[in-house]
Design an enzyme around this catalytic site. Structure first.
Site, PDB file in Angstrom:
ATOM      1  N   GLN A  95      17.336   1.758-123.400  1.00  0.00           N
ATOM      2  CA  GLN A  95      17.533   0.250-123.792  1.00  0.00           C
ATOM      3  C   GLN A  95      16.801  -0.505-123.814  1.00  0.00           C
ATOM      4  O   GLN A  95      16.564  -1.767-124.617  1.00  0.00           O
ATOM      5  CB  GLN A  95      18.538  -0.196-122.509  1.00  0.00           C
ATOM      6  CG  GLN A  95      19.931   0.871-122.209  1.00  0.00           C
ATOM      7  CD  GLN A  95      20.326   0.429-121.091  1.00  0.00           C
ATOM      8  OE1 GLN A  95      21.293  -0.609-120.766  1.00  0.00           O
ATOM      9  NE2 GLN A  95      19.410   1.185-119.870  1.00  0.00           N
ATOM     10  N   HIS A 113      18.670  -0.678-128.532  1.00  0.00           N
ATOM     11  CA  HIS A 113      18.808  -1.462-128.162  1.00  0.00           C
ATOM     12  C   HIS A 113      18.218  -2.055-129.992  1.00  0.00           C
ATOM     13  O   HIS A 113      17.259  -3.808-129.647  1.00  0.00           O
ATOM     14  CB  HIS A 113      18.385  -3.036-127.146  1.00  0.00           C
ATOM     15  CG  HIS A 113      20.060  -2.697-126.041  1.00  0.00           C
ATOM     16  ND1 HIS A 113      19.347  -2.959-124.738  1.00  0.00           N
ATOM     17  CD2 HIS A 113      21.395  -2.169-126.292  1.00  0.00           C
ATOM     18  CE1 HIS A 113      21.092  -2.717-123.958  1.00  0.00           C
ATOM     19  NE2 HIS A 113      21.663  -2.083-125.116  1.00  0.00           N
ATOM     20  N   GLY A 179      14.971   3.311-114.217  1.00  0.00           N
ATOM     21  CA  GLY A 179      15.579   1.919-114.091  1.00  0.00           C
ATOM     22  C   GLY A 179      15.512   0.761-115.138  1.00  0.00           C
ATOM     23  O   GLY A 179      15.456   0.660-115.885  1.00  0.00           O
ATOM     24  N   THR A 180      16.944   1.323-114.815  1.00  0.00           N
ATOM     25  CA  THR A 180      18.232   0.251-114.838  1.00  0.00           C
ATOM     26  C   THR A 180      19.256  -0.408-114.136  1.00  0.00           C
ATOM     27  O   THR A 180      19.858   0.652-113.708  1.00  0.00           O
ATOM     28  CB  THR A 180      19.395   1.091-116.882  1.00  0.00           C
ATOM     29  OG1 THR A 180      20.185   0.453-117.511  1.00  0.00           O
ATOM     30  CG2 THR A 180      19.833   2.419-116.447  1.00  0.00           C
ATOM     31  N   SER A 181      20.086  -1.600-114.660  1.00  0.00           N
ATOM     32  CA  SER A 181      20.781  -2.450-113.742  1.00  0.00           C
ATOM     33  C   SER A 181      22.525  -1.270-113.818  1.00  0.00           C
ATOM     34  O   SER A 181      22.939  -1.685-113.134  1.00  0.00           O
ATOM     35  CB  SER A 181      20.373  -3.699-113.488  1.00  0.00           C
ATOM     36  OG  SER A 181      20.925  -3.639-114.965  1.00  0.00           O
ATOM     37  N   ASN A 205      15.123   4.667-109.197  1.00  0.00           N
ATOM     38  CA  ASN A 205      15.659   3.060-109.001  1.00  0.00           C
ATOM     39  C   ASN A 205      15.078   2.862-107.652  1.00  0.00           C
ATOM     40  O   ASN A 205      16.222   3.538-106.970  1.00  0.00           O
ATOM     41  CB  ASN A 205      17.167   2.437-109.645  1.00  0.00           C
ATOM     42  CG  ASN A 205      16.877   1.345-110.383  1.00  0.00           C
ATOM     43  OD1 ASN A 205      16.345  -0.062-109.439  1.00  0.00           O
ATOM     44  ND2 ASN A 205      17.862   1.027-111.414  1.00  0.00           N
ATOM     45  N   ALA A 223       9.537   4.239-110.639  1.00  0.00           N
ATOM     46  CA  ALA A 223       9.344   5.035-112.351  1.00  0.00           C
ATOM     47  C   ALA A 223       7.739   5.722-112.435  1.00  0.00           C
ATOM     48  O   ALA A 223       7.650   6.770-111.706  1.00  0.00           O
ATOM     49  CB  ALA A 223       9.216   4.940-113.544  1.00  0.00           C
TER      50      ALA A 223
HETATM   51  N1  APR Z   1      11.028   1.516-111.053  1.00  0.00           N
HETATM   52  C1  APR Z   1      12.309   1.784-111.676  1.00  0.00           C
HETATM   53  N2  APR Z   1      13.091   1.179-111.516  1.00  0.00           N
HETATM   54  C2  APR Z   1      12.884  -0.305-111.900  1.00  0.00           C
HETATM   55  C3  APR Z   1      11.737  -0.962-111.133  1.00  0.00           C
HETATM   56  C4  APR Z   1      10.932   0.213-111.349  1.00  0.00           C
HETATM   57  N3  APR Z   1       8.998   0.258-110.767  1.00  0.00           N
HETATM   58  N4  APR Z   1      11.467  -1.872-111.043  1.00  0.00           N
HETATM   59  C5  APR Z   1      12.910  -2.237-111.420  1.00  0.00           C
HETATM   60  N5  APR Z   1      13.737  -1.701-111.562  1.00  0.00           N
HETATM   61  C6  APR Z   1      14.603  -1.562-111.402  1.00  0.00           C
HETATM   62  C7  APR Z   1      15.476  -2.403-110.792  1.00  0.00           C
HETATM   63  O1  APR Z   1      16.256  -1.863-109.440  1.00  0.00           O
HETATM   64  C8  APR Z   1      16.299  -2.324-111.949  1.00  0.00           C
HETATM   65  O2  APR Z   1      18.216  -1.758-111.783  1.00  0.00           O
HETATM   66  O3  APR Z   1      14.854  -1.737-112.938  1.00  0.00           O
HETATM   67  C9  APR Z   1      16.265  -2.311-114.051  1.00  0.00           C
HETATM   68  C10 APR Z   1      15.966  -3.031-114.875  1.00  0.00           C
HETATM   69  O4  APR Z   1      17.506  -3.745-115.062  1.00  0.00           O
HETATM   70  P1  APR Z   1      17.298  -4.643-115.934  1.00  0.00           P
HETATM   71  O5  APR Z   1      16.484  -5.792-115.931  1.00  0.00           O
HETATM   72  O6  APR Z   1      19.327  -5.542-115.740  1.00  0.00           O
HETATM   73  O7  APR Z   1      17.240  -4.018-117.367  1.00  0.00           O
HETATM   74  P2  APR Z   1      18.003  -3.208-118.179  1.00  0.00           P
HETATM   75  O8  APR Z   1      19.216  -2.029-117.348  1.00  0.00           O
HETATM   76  O9  APR Z   1      17.499  -2.420-119.008  1.00  0.00           O
HETATM   77  O10 APR Z   1      19.101  -3.786-119.297  1.00  0.00           O
HETATM   78  C11 APR Z   1      19.970  -3.922-120.194  1.00  0.00           C
HETATM   79  O11 APR Z   1      20.448  -5.817-120.536  1.00  0.00           O
HETATM   80  O12 APR Z   1      19.243  -7.920-121.781  1.00  0.00           O
HETATM   81  C12 APR Z   1      19.813  -6.735-122.061  1.00  0.00           C
HETATM   82  O13 APR Z   1      19.094  -5.862-123.679  1.00  0.00           O
HETATM   83  C13 APR Z   1      18.659  -5.828-122.336  1.00  0.00           C
HETATM   84  O14 APR Z   1      18.628  -3.755-122.597  1.00  0.00           O
HETATM   85  C14 APR Z   1      18.681  -4.951-121.823  1.00  0.00           C
HETATM   86  C15 APR Z   1      20.074  -4.591-121.364  1.00  0.00           C
END
Ligand code: APR
Length: 232
Positions: A95, A113, A179-181, A205, A223
């Site tokens: 993403q 994205h 690492g995605t929420s 995560n 990660a």
């Molecule tokens: N290692 C693994 N995971 C991590 C780390 C790390 N070092 N640091 C943070 N995280 C996790 C957090 O706990 C969280 O669950 O990464 C996740 C980041 O979540 P978001 O900021 O929501 O990112 P993402 O899931 O990629 O968002 C999806 O939202 O705004 C849009 O287009 C944008 O592509 C993005 C999409």
């Protein structure tokens, strides 16, 4: 901790989000230090914002490009890149728009994205923009504003990209999300697709979220620590 031999699997998907780049210094979107806590996406990351004030939106994206270029891929990126080179069944679906996977090794990544490193002219199409600064905010041929080739809030996803990602995930026998929420669809539904296909599903995560219960294993680690240990 679990370790994995990549050769035990035919098709491996790494599905990554902003947390994959966090240890490189690229901020995530949500949670502590998240971009959307600092900037209102309504002003910087949607078509309406671009139509209202293209210069402001382009300046924001130029700043993001500069801050991403100041970051370096971490050991987790290199684990994924090395596996992608060695194992013919490895695919990366991200993403992220930051291009960090590609900087760890020159391989193909499915970017759901879009990319910070491309711009789009409404008449002359998509162009690569690999440098820190945009060559120009406007198309040199027609003078139109150049829009970052990114899926913003409210945008349609590129259906070809989604189909390709879904096709690959339907075939995988190991699915590793990093690492995605799990907050943004349809990407948030990918682990469920993998699970329904019978793939072994692993989440990396440090924090749990609404999608975490779908996975067979949840590695509550960063990660850059987890990936080198998982594939040692
Ligand atoms: N290692 C693994 N995971 C991590 C780390 C790390 N070092 N640091 C943070 N995280 C996790 C957090 O706990 C969280 O669950 O990464 C996740 C980041 O979540 P978001 O900021 O929501 O990112 P993402 O899931 O990629 O968002 C999806 O939202 O705004 C849009 O287009 C944008 O592509 C993005 C999409």
């Amino acid at each position: 901790m679990t370790t994995i031999k990549a050769d035990d699997y035919e098709r491996i998907v790494f599905f990554t989000g902003a947390g994959m780049s966090a240890e490189s210094g690229v901020p995530t979107y949500r949670g502590r230090g998240g971009i959307w806590n600092q900037y209102r996406w309504e002003e910087y990351a949607c078509q309406e914002a671009f139509d209202d004030n293209p210069e402001k939106v382009l300046q924001f994206h130029e700043l993001r490009r500069q801050s991403v270029l100041a970051c370096k891929p971490h050991p987790g990126h290199f684990v994924v890149a090395n596996l992608a080179k060695k194992h013919p069944g490895v695919a990366v679906v991200t993403q992220n728009i930051d291009g960090m996977h590609q900087r760890a090794g020159n391989f193909e990544v499915i970017e759901m994205h879009g990319s910070l490193w491309r711009v789009r002219c409404p008449i002359h199409g998509i162009a690569d923009e690999p440098d820190e600064k945009y060559k120009s905010f406007r198309c040199e041929q027609c003078g139109n504003w150049l829009r970052p080739d990114i899926i913003w809030f409210g945008d349609m996803l590129n259906q070809d990209v989604i189909h390709e990602a879904t096709r690959i995930i339907r075939q995988c026998d190991l699915f590793i999300s990093v690492g995605t929420s799990g907050a943004v669809w349809p990407a948030a539904g990918f682990p469920k697709i993998a699970k329904e296909q019978g793939a072994r599903c692993i989440e990396i995560n440090p924090e749990a979220n609404d999608m975490s219960s779908i996975y067979d294993e949840n590695l509550r680690e960063a990660a850059g620590n987890a990936l080198p240990k998982l594939f040692e």
